[in-house]
Design a protein around this motif. Structure first.
Motif, mmCIF file in Angstrom:
data_model
loop_
_atom_site.group_PDB
_atom_site.id
_atom_site.type_symbol
_atom_site.label_atom_id
_atom_site.label_comp_id
_atom_site.label_asym_id
_atom_site.label_seq_id
_atom_site.Cartn_x
_atom_site.Cartn_y
_atom_site.Cartn_z
ATOM 1 N N LEU A 85 0.828 -1.212 0.000
ATOM 2 C CA LEU A 85 0.000 0.000 0.000
ATOM 3 C C LEU A 85 0.862 1.261 0.000
ATOM 4 O O LEU A 85 0.366 2.361 0.157
ATOM 5 N N GLY A 86 2.184 1.084 -0.101
ATOM 6 C CA GLY A 86 3.056 2.243 -0.279
ATOM 7 C C GLY A 86 4.016 2.533 0.862
ATOM 8 O O GLY A 86 4.694 3.560 0.841
ATOM 9 N N ALA A 87 4.090 1.659 1.878
ATOM 10 C CA ALA A 87 5.012 1.935 2.989
ATOM 11 C C ALA A 87 6.422 1.445 2.660
ATOM 12 O O ALA A 87 6.598 0.444 1.977
ATOM 13 N N ARG A 88 7.422 2.179 3.195
ATOM 14 C CA ARG A 88 8.806 1.677 3.163
ATOM 15 C C ARG A 88 8.990 0.839 4.419
ATOM 16 O O ARG A 88 8.612 1.266 5.510
ATOM 17 N N VAL A 89 9.565 -0.331 4.251
ATOM 18 C CA VAL A 89 9.713 -1.247 5.385
ATOM 19 C C VAL A 89 11.193 -1.375 5.749
ATOM 20 O O VAL A 89 12.024 -1.668 4.885
ATOM 21 N N TYR A 90 11.511 -1.142 7.013
ATOM 22 C CA TYR A 90 12.892 -1.236 7.493
ATOM 23 C C TYR A 90 13.060 -2.466 8.387
ATOM 24 O O TYR A 90 12.212 -2.745 9.230
ATOM 25 N N LEU A 91 14.179 -3.157 8.185
ATOM 26 C CA LEU A 91 14.458 -4.385 8.916
ATOM 27 C C LEU A 91 15.969 -4.462 9.129
ATOM 28 O O LEU A 91 16.743 -4.085 8.230
ATOM 29 N N HIS A 92 16.393 -4.975 10.289
ATOM 30 C CA HIS A 92 17.835 -5.037 10.531
ATOM 31 C C HIS A 92 18.526 -5.932 9.501
ATOM 32 O O HIS A 92 18.003 -6.997 9.144
ATOM 33 N N GLU A 93 19.696 -5.534 9.076
ATOM 34 C CA GLU A 93 20.405 -6.241 7.992
ATOM 35 C C GLU A 93 20.653 -7.723 8.301
ATOM 36 O O GLU A 93 20.685 -8.546 7.395
ATOM 37 N N GLU A 94 20.832 -8.054 9.584
ATOM 38 C CA GLU A 94 21.138 -9.442 9.934
ATOM 39 C C GLU A 94 19.966 -10.381 9.622
ATOM 40 O O GLU A 94 20.166 -11.592 9.460
ATOM 41 N N GLU A 95 18.759 -9.853 9.517
ATOM 42 C CA GLU A 95 17.595 -10.693 9.212
ATOM 43 C C GLU A 95 17.536 -11.079 7.727
ATOM 44 O O GLU A 95 16.866 -12.041 7.364
ATOM 45 N N PHE A 96 18.220 -10.304 6.876
ATOM 46 C CA PHE A 96 18.030 -10.488 5.427
ATOM 47 C C PHE A 96 18.354 -11.903 4.951
ATOM 48 O O PHE A 96 17.599 -12.490 4.201
ATOM 49 N N SER A 97 19.490 -12.434 5.394
ATOM 50 C CA SER A 97 19.893 -13.754 4.911
ATOM 51 C C SER A 97 19.395 -14.857 5.828
ATOM 52 O O SER A 97 19.673 -16.029 5.612
ATOM 53 N N ARG A 98 18.652 -14.486 6.874
ATOM 54 C CA ARG A 98 18.235 -15.478 7.874
ATOM 55 C C ARG A 98 16.707 -15.509 7.991
ATOM 56 O O ARG A 98 16.029 -16.104 7.155
ATOM 57 N N GLY A 99 16.151 -14.876 9.043
ATOM 58 C CA GLY A 99 14.707 -14.962 9.277
ATOM 59 C C GLY A 99 13.860 -14.467 8.109
ATOM 60 O O GLY A 99 12.852 -15.073 7.749
ATOM 61 N N HIS A 100 14.277 -13.367 7.514
ATOM 62 C CA HIS A 100 13.526 -12.816 6.382
ATOM 63 C C HIS A 100 13.548 -13.797 5.214
ATOM 64 O O HIS A 100 12.525 -14.060 4.575
#
Ligand SMILES: [Zn+2]
Ligand SMILES: [Zn+2]
Length: 317
Positions: A85-100
């Motif tokens: 719907l147009g939001a920018r989503v921020y997530l800690h970098e360590e999640e990118f290759s793991r939980g995300h």
């Protein structure tokens, strides 16, 4: 809904888990609306969020920024929906290759997840139920497509407030707390909870020593000098240092209990049944197993236990 500070609200959202509700936080100021965590993709959760927004004269589309504390379904589940719907989503970098990645690419860890359980003594009958609960969880999670990485120490200026990103791995590898330094208010996610001890689990996609990470994060949170911490579940924590101390003592006691249970070589699955003897559903047993494994691997890295296998059996060193 509760106003914590001018322009900072707590939104309790129902979730179909034993914790019953997840706390989201909404920041509003300078014509900007920011949501910290998103709840799960159930009709009840989405409806509750929509009603709270309406109380403030807002709708989903007004949320232009979403900050995520971590990738667990009750915090991350609607992130993809809001991003759409147009939001920018921020997530800690360590999640990118793991939980995300665990949510984005289910096949990436399918085999290693299965092997982890089997190598540690989980019977196939129990594993089938565990896999079914995971399938169900996936239906309620809408992962963001293009999250923006957060790094430890980042200073975010959003909705008229300044938030410092505090990387607090342990409960999740890329768990981030957000500290409003000027106000002394810590939005701590699930890194500190009142009443219960946050789950610290070792999974196929996690860093190798989550308990060590968690204990270190507790020290870090204790030293921030926060006046109060608002968490992902339950009420605020008035004495952050004291709560961190209690949680450290809890894990110390659990490590000792595990050592006492090791009167002969045992698998992590077996030990999880001893350590958590209460009747638990498949999801609960999955968490009990991962928590036990995190403690065993912590002890192994400290040199207090060894293991043989697979299937791995731990013994006192
Ligand atoms: Zn969590
Ligand atoms: Zn949570």
């Amino acid at each position: 809904m509760k106003a914590i500070l001018p322009g900072l609200y707590l939104l309790p959202i129902p979730i179909p888990y034993p914790l019953k509700t997840v706390n989201l936080y909404l920041l509003q100021g300078d014509g900007e609306v920011v949501l910290l965590d998103t709840a799960l993709g159930t009709r009840a959760a989405r409806g509750a969020l929509e009603l709270f927004l309406a109380e403030l004269g807002l709708c989903f589309q007004d949320i232009k920024t979403v900050l995520l504390t971590h990738h667990h379904p009750d915090h991350y589940g609607l992130a993809g929906f809001l991003e759409g719907l147009g939001a920018r989503v921020y997530l800690h970098e360590e999640e990118f290759s793991r939980g995300h990645r665990f949510w984005r690419e289910p096949e990436a860890f399918a085999e290693t997840s299965l092997r982890l359980f089997l190598d540690h003594g989980t019977p196939e009958s129990a594993l089938q139920d565990i896999q079914e609960t995971m399938e169900k969880a996936r239906e309620r999670v809408h992962p963001p497509q293009n999250p923006i990485p957060l790094r430890d120490g980042d200073l975010l200026e959003v909705a008229g407030k300044r938030l410092r990103v505090v990387w607090t791995p342990g409960h999740a590898d890329g768990h981030a707390a957000f500290f409003l330094e000027e106000e002394g208010v810590l939005l701590v996610g699930d890194a500190l909870l009142d009443h219960v001890s946050p789950n610290v689990g070792l999974w196929a996609y996690t860093r190798e020593n989550p308990l060590k990470d968690f204990l270190r994060s507790l020290d870090r949170l204790a030293d921030l000098g926060a006046r109060v911490a608002y968490a992902g579940h339950f009420g605020p924590i008035g004495d952050v240092r004291q709560r961190a101390k209690e949680l450290k003592a809890h894990h110390q006691a659990r490590l000792e209990a595990l050592l006492a249970l090791l009167d002969g070589p045992k698998t992590a699955w077996e030990l999880s049944l001893n350590l958590f003897p209460k009747e638990l559903d498949a999801a609960g047993r999955r968490f009990a197993f991962a928590e036990t494994l995190a403690h065993l691997e912590y002890l192994r890295k400290e040199g207090a236990v060894g293991r043989e296998g697979p299937p791995y059996r731990y013994f006192r060193a």
